[in-house]
Design an enzyme around this catalytic site. Structure first.
Site, PDB file in Angstrom:
ATOM      1  N   GLU A 266      -1.384 -10.421  -6.020  1.00  0.00           N
ATOM      2  CA  GLU A 266      -0.150 -10.018  -6.408  1.00  0.00           C
ATOM      3  C   GLU A 266       0.618  -9.329  -5.270  1.00  0.00           C
ATOM      4  OE1 GLU A 266       2.413  -7.853  -7.528  1.00  0.00           O
ATOM      5  OE2 GLU A 266       1.149  -6.028  -8.136  1.00  0.00           O
ATOM      6  N   CYS A 300       6.454  -2.917  -5.560  1.00  0.00           N
ATOM      7  CA  CYS A 300       6.838  -4.576  -5.348  1.00  0.00           C
ATOM      8  C   CYS A 300       7.581  -4.877  -6.649  1.00  0.00           C
ATOM      9  CB  CYS A 300       5.692  -5.243  -5.323  1.00  0.00           C
ATOM     10  SG  CYS A 300       4.601  -4.946  -6.835  1.00  0.00           S
TER      11      CYS A 300
END
Ligand code: UN1
Length: 511
Positions: A266, A300
């Site tokens: 990720e 993020c």
């Protein structure tokens, strides 16, 4: 307990003496320590970090490999019980964890409490999936005289490598998933946030995860992470962090001797929001403040690029810049603070370098100043620029910097092409009252999480499975129904049942 949360946190932090040292085979090892300082005030030491040695990496992986078959045999239901106990433990003794989120990671209290909630949710959600997916094998229809069953099993030793921006939730989530699926775990937390990681691992052990099944190796990526991933006994890697590091892990995995194993990564994003002339600007402003500037932009999922239709661009910029005046940059220990510090000096320097370039190449709309009183910490004032195209942003900018780009009504296709050219695909926002346009944009964009007419951060476990595509990650999505499957291996069992008198029992997983 009825004692106010803030008092409990202060009490938990008052003693100090936090240590993150390797925990191998359930034992905390000693060694040469170095201080872990707080981003709130670099002169303040929160605790001590003892980095893992090469020999300890070797030992942890060996113990984990030996212990994994027994943990797998325990079965999904018993492992789920242990994860639920872990969730209870996180809730029951929350003050030290919240205190470390504030002091070690520089999080404001609302971010810290929602992060703790997320960690609890990950444990309970993966426990429920483990019961369902790893509790009973799947019986498949087949011809008479034969039984066919699909079993799921753990792969072996999983390396869990986690980031500093969610040092509790993502750290717990990766490990809970790997453990739920029947793997043993060697965890390498971010070097900026090892103290909270050690607290978490001790809690997993107290909740019933055997010491041989879960090991902690604090340290840097170069010394600990790289060695761990290079060990051919590691059967899978769960990683959250930069795209570059994910590539490096992939290369190491490809070059090792031994089995071909999965990387669940990720990584970063170049997340955009498209606002057309039909949008409700008051709400857009609110959602931009939340998505771009809160959590100091250190998610993020955070918003980096705001595409505003020409007709509303100036008004939106003026409103947003007014709202930025209301942001309180400050000590995360104060309840009035909206924006806390950047994690450390190197991260702040990257941001400073970026805004120096922006000051030359872009139009500054608003800069929130850093008060003199905060000079001891790694603070950085939120900034808002207008740029002339996405090409000005070759990579992710990890902090509270928002970039606006104008577009005219006929230019939406060009906007989409520009975004697709970045290669990232994590989060995406649309503000529009034109339903068909909004859904069409969703269909066209290759991104993991799309948000229509709302903010674009804070995905909820089990409700908004989270994760991206392309440069943003491999999937499957964390907090989603398919996540555990990537941590597992599948075994199909076909039996000629006539040899056993006509039928076979399902071999209960762990029963
Ligand atoms: C990250 O910032 O590394 O939706 C990912 C969100 C969070 C993002 C976590 N789940 O904002």
């Amino acid at each position: 307990t009825v004692e106010p949360l803030l008092h409990r946190i202060d009490k938990a932090m008052a003693g100090g003496g936090w240590t993150a040292a390797p925990i191998v085979g359930g034992r905390q090892l000693s060694g040469q320590g170095r201080p872990v300082s707080s981003p709130v005030d670099r002169s303040r030491t929160v605790g001590t970090l003892v980095e893992a040695t090469a020999a300890q990496v070797e030992e942890a992986v060996g113990l984990a490999a030996a212990a994994q078959p027994g943990w797998d045999r325990l079965g999904g239901k018993r492992r789920a019980d242990i994860l639920n106990r872990m969730a209870d433990a996180l809730e029951a003794d929350d003050a030290p964890l919240l205190g470390l989120l504030v002091h070690e990671a520089g999080k404001i209290l609302p971010d810290a409490t929602s992060e703790l909630r997320e960690a609890v949710d990950f444990c309970r959600y993966y426990a429920a999936r483990a019961r369902e997916q790893f509790g009973t094998p799947l019986r498949l229809p087949g011809p008479t005289g034969e039984s066919n069953d699909l079993y799921l099993a753990g792969r072996g030793v999983f390396a869990c490598i986690s980031p500093w921006n969610f040092p509790l939730a993502i750290f717990v989530g990766q490990m809970a998933a790997a453990l739920a699926a029947g793997n043993s775990v060697v965890a390498k937390p971010a070097e900026q946030t090892p103290l909270i990681a050690a607290e978490v691992v001790r809690r997993f052990h107290r909740a019933g995860v055997p010491g041989a099944v879960l090991h902690l190796l604090p340290g840097t990526g170069e010394t600990v992470g790289a060695r761990l991933v290079a060990d051919p006994r590691v059967a899978g890697v769960a990683f959250t962090g930069s795209t570059e590091t994910a590539r490096a892990i992939n290369r190491t995995l490809a070059d090792r001797d031994g089995p071909i194993v999965p990387l669940i990564a990720e990584t970063g994003g170049q997340n955009a929001m498209i606002v057309d002339s039909t949008a409700l600007l008051e709400q857009v402003v609110d959602d931009c403040i939340q998505s771009a500037f809160l959590s100091a932009g250190q998610r993020c999922s955070a918003l980096r690029v705001l595409y505003a239709q020409e007709e509303i661009a100036d008004r939106l910029a003026a409103m947003l810049s007014g709202a930025m005046d209301m942001l309180t940059l400050g000590d995360p220990r104060h309840l009035a603070t909206d924006v806390g510090p950047i994690i450390d000096d190197p991260a702040r320097q990257v941001l400073e370098e970026h805004v120096r370039r922006m000051d030359r190449e872009a139009r500054l709309i608003k800069a929130v100043p850093v008060p003199e009183s905060l000079s001891a910490g790694t603070f950085f004032g939120p900034r808002f620029y207008e740029i002339d195209g996405i090409a000005r942003l070759p990579r992710e900018v990890f902090g509270p910097v928002l970039h606006m780009i104008r577009f005219r009504s006929g230019e939406i296709d060009g906007v989409v092409r520009g975004l697709q050219s970045t290669g990232y695909g994590l989060t995406f926002g649309i503000h529009s009252r034109l339903e068909t346009r909004a859904f069409e944009l969703f269909r066209t964009m290759g991104v993991g999480n799309t948000y229509i007419n709302r903010n674009m951060v804070g995905a909820v476990v089990g409700v908004q499975p989270f994760g991206g595509q392309g440069l943003s990650g491999t999937g499957p999505k964390a907090g989603g129904p398919h996540y555990l499957l990537r941590f597992a291996t599948e075994k199909t069992l076909t039996v000629n049942t006539t040899a056993f008198g006509g039928n076979t029992a399902l071999l209960a997983l762990g029963g």
